[in-house]
Design an enzyme around this catalytic site. Structure first.
Site, short mmCIF file in Angstrom:
data_model
loop_
_atom_site.label_atom_id
_atom_site.label_comp_id
_atom_site.label_asym_id
_atom_site.label_seq_id
_atom_site.Cartn_x
_atom_site.Cartn_y
_atom_site.Cartn_z
N LYS A 3 8.35 -76.49 -44.41
CA LYS A 3 9.11 -76.38 -43.44
C LYS A 3 8.75 -74.75 -43.16
O LYS A 3 9.66 -73.85 -43.94
CB LYS A 3 10.62 -76.59 -43.61
N SER A 6 16.13 -65.12 -47.59
CA SER A 6 16.96 -64.22 -48.17
C SER A 6 17.96 -65.10 -49.37
O SER A 6 18.03 -66.15 -49.61
CB SER A 6 17.80 -64.11 -46.85
N CYS A 51 9.29 -58.40 -49.56
CA CYS A 51 10.46 -58.53 -50.40
C CYS A 51 10.15 -57.74 -51.70
O CYS A 51 10.93 -57.71 -52.39
CB CYS A 51 10.57 -59.89 -50.90
N GLU A 80 10.65 -70.58 -38.59
CA GLU A 80 10.66 -70.74 -37.16
C GLU A 80 10.21 -69.51 -36.21
O GLU A 80 9.97 -69.59 -35.22
CB GLU A 80 11.84 -71.59 -36.86
N GLU A 133 20.49 -55.38 -48.16
CA GLU A 133 18.75 -55.29 -48.16
C GLU A 133 18.74 -55.06 -46.49
O GLU A 133 18.90 -56.04 -45.86
CB GLU A 133 18.34 -56.77 -48.65
N PHE A 144 9.78 -65.59 -42.72
CA PHE A 144 9.03 -65.17 -41.85
C PHE A 144 7.86 -63.96 -42.25
O PHE A 144 7.02 -63.78 -41.45
CB PHE A 144 9.70 -64.43 -40.63
#
Ligand code: NAD
Length: 500
Positions: free
Chosen positions: A173, A226, A281, A176, A382, A149
């Protein structure tokens, strides 16, 4: 409410599974959109379209591929503001930051425009009498891309432009949570003249991901997300015979040596820790303050952190927007009292922060935790939010030992005026991307991006030269054009061929 479906075979396709996910505006907490969550049959439809398209696209000339990519670059460039607005609407980051994300994605499109240079093979002539050897790189087939995301526009652009430039077709993909940016960039590719089916978007959740990982017609998988999901994606994809690169999570350390310019270091720590609400990240989440840098550095970071303007990403005054969901915001916030209970000192407490006029937005203030130790949850997890930990180390040796003991190894940075110390750090540190007086060392498009340890599952990094290698297979062709008039027939010889 708007419903976002899939993009298959160059057109919009409604979802048929009857399952939908919510897409929020994080600044207001409202849910203006729902996204279709694909069934395995819908994934199969996208893969079938990609497979069919691949059979033609792999033979398309480099001239044709690059003319589409150059057009694509122009269309995206012209609409970068619109794309950034879509990112802000669903992710929440401020518009200027979203524009930065688009610019970094465009870099990879530009790299893809130069693909003929990257795909030049190698030729050795006369390796043996009348024998030449050529090494070629050819496409892999259908590539699946699964994206997170936090960079809803850039990370898809890290993948598909290079994959399709190499002659593959692609099924994307996206996350969402904020799927519209990926949908937009795919639509524009069709406008640029990309043949239908070469790039498809299938929206969904774990059902779609798992089908892509198992599908016999998917040949390669690029994943960014992740660590637990990256690990799952790699093992499942390998089990099903696919090549895979799965980039995972991170906990990036920034070392500050006592000789560093502490104002410069503090500016950079704040920018890199709280930019995009810490949902990068490559965010700096741990500052390792070495020796007597600690007290003044913590003070300088705190001073700056308290001045940050937090608000909706659409407000040009905002420097930091909301977090992605209410649940994530609450989880991030919980680390602050948690760390205090475990012995950390809360220097700046951003919990309980609210933004006027936005009572239901997913906002959180910024937090600074000092005297964090490696056994605390705030250090071990994290957090992926605007919480910066400071760990104090007596010496450089203690500091580098801390970084190298981390289970992650994405990015890291050192701030110093000492060239020798910086050089030593570059060579000794166990991480994939290193900054020297640069806090977020995200490589440019023509160098590759990737971490070590639990930040990467697979061998090759993403985009750059590694990206081209990942999206192509090697083939070596050995050729002899004998001249019987000169050499005569060589006759039968059952021995393993030796060169002459
Ligand atoms: P995530 O792992 O939750 O989701 C990533 C993708 O995996 C999404 O498309 C999601 O739909 C899918 N997914 C989620 N759960 C799944 C499951 N159980 N099975 C199969 N698929 C699943 O990550 P996120 O929260 O969207 O993104 C944030 C994470 O991504 C952070 O950990 C961040 O560090 C990482 N990240 C890493 C990089 C990098 O380059 N190393 C870049 C950006 C983000």
């Amino acid at each position: 409410m708007k419903t976002l479906g899939h993009w298959i075979d160059g057109k919009a396709v409604d979802g048929t599974s009857g399952r939908f996910g919510p897409v929020y505006d994080p600044a207001t907490g409202a849910q203006p959109t729902q996204v279709a969550l694909a069934s395995t049959e819908e994934v199969d439809q996208a893969v079938a379209s990609a497979r069919e398209a691949y059979l033609g696209w792999r033979h398309s000339s480099l001239a044709r591929r690059t003319s589409v990519l150059f057009r694509y670059r122009e269309l995206l460039d012209a609409r970068r503001d619109e794309l950034a607005a879509l990112i802000t609407a669903e992710h929440g980051k401020v518009h200027s930051d979203a524009l930065g994300e688009v610019a970094r994605g465009l870099e990879v499109v530009e790299l893809a425009c130069g693909i003929p240079e990257q795909l030049k093979g190698e030729l050795s002539t006369q390796v043996s009498t009348q024998v030449d050897v050529a090494s070629l790189r050819q496409p892999v087939g259908v590539v699946a891309g699964i994206t997170p995301f936090n960079f809803p526009g850039m990370v898809p652009l890290w993948m598909f432009p290079l994959a399709i430039a190499c002659g593959n077709s692609f099924v994307l993909k996206p996350s969402e949570k904020d799927p519209s940016a990926a949908y937009f960039v795919a639509q524009i590719a069709t406008e640029a003249g990309l043949p239908q089916g070469v790039l498809n978007v299938v929206n969904g959740d774990r059902v779609a991901v798992d089908r892509l990982l198992e599908h016999p017609d998917v040949d390669a998988v690029s994943f960014v997300g992740s660590t637990p999901i990256a690990r799952h994606v790699q093992s499942r994809a390998v089990e099903h015979g696919k090549r895979v690169q799965a980039l995972g999570g991170a906990k990036n350390h920034m070392l500050v040596l006592p000789d560093a310019d502490l104002d410069y270091a503090a500016d950079n720590a704040v920018n890199a820790a709280y930019g995009s609400a810490g949902e990068r990240c490559m965010a700096v989440s741990v500052v390792v303050a070495v020796g007597d840098s600690a007290d003044p550095l913590v003070e300088k970071i705190a001073e700056r952190a308290r001045t940050l303007r937090i608000g909706p990403g659409t407000d040009s005054e905002s420097q930091m927007g909301p977090l992605i969901t209410r649940e994530h915001r609450d989880k991030v916030a919980s680390y602050v009292p948690g760390a205090a209970a475990q012995g950390a000192e809360v220097v700046v407490d951003g919990t309980g922060y609210s933004v006027d006029g936005h009572p239901d937005g997913f906002f959180l203030g910024v937090s600074l935790l000092d005297r964090v130790t490696p056994d605390m949850d705030a250090y071990r997890d994290e957090i992926f939010g605007p919480v910066l930990c400071v760990v104090r180390a007596e010496t450089y040796e203690e500091a580098i030992e801390l970084v190298n003991s981390s289970r992650w190894g994405n990015g890291t940075a050192i701030f110093t005026r000492d060239g020798g110390a910086a050089r030593r750090f570059q060579l000794e540190v166990e991480a994939g991307m290193v900054g020297v007086n640069v806090p977020i060392p995200v490589p440019v498009g023509y160098h590759s991006f990737g971490g070590w340890k639990d930040s990467l599952f697979g061998d090759l990094h993403i985009y750059g030269t590694d990206g081209v290698r990942f999206y192509t297979r090697g083939k070596v062709v050995t050729t002899r054009w004998p001249d019987p008039a000169k050499e005569g027939r060589r006759g039968l010889n059952l021995g393993f061929p030796q060169h002459d």
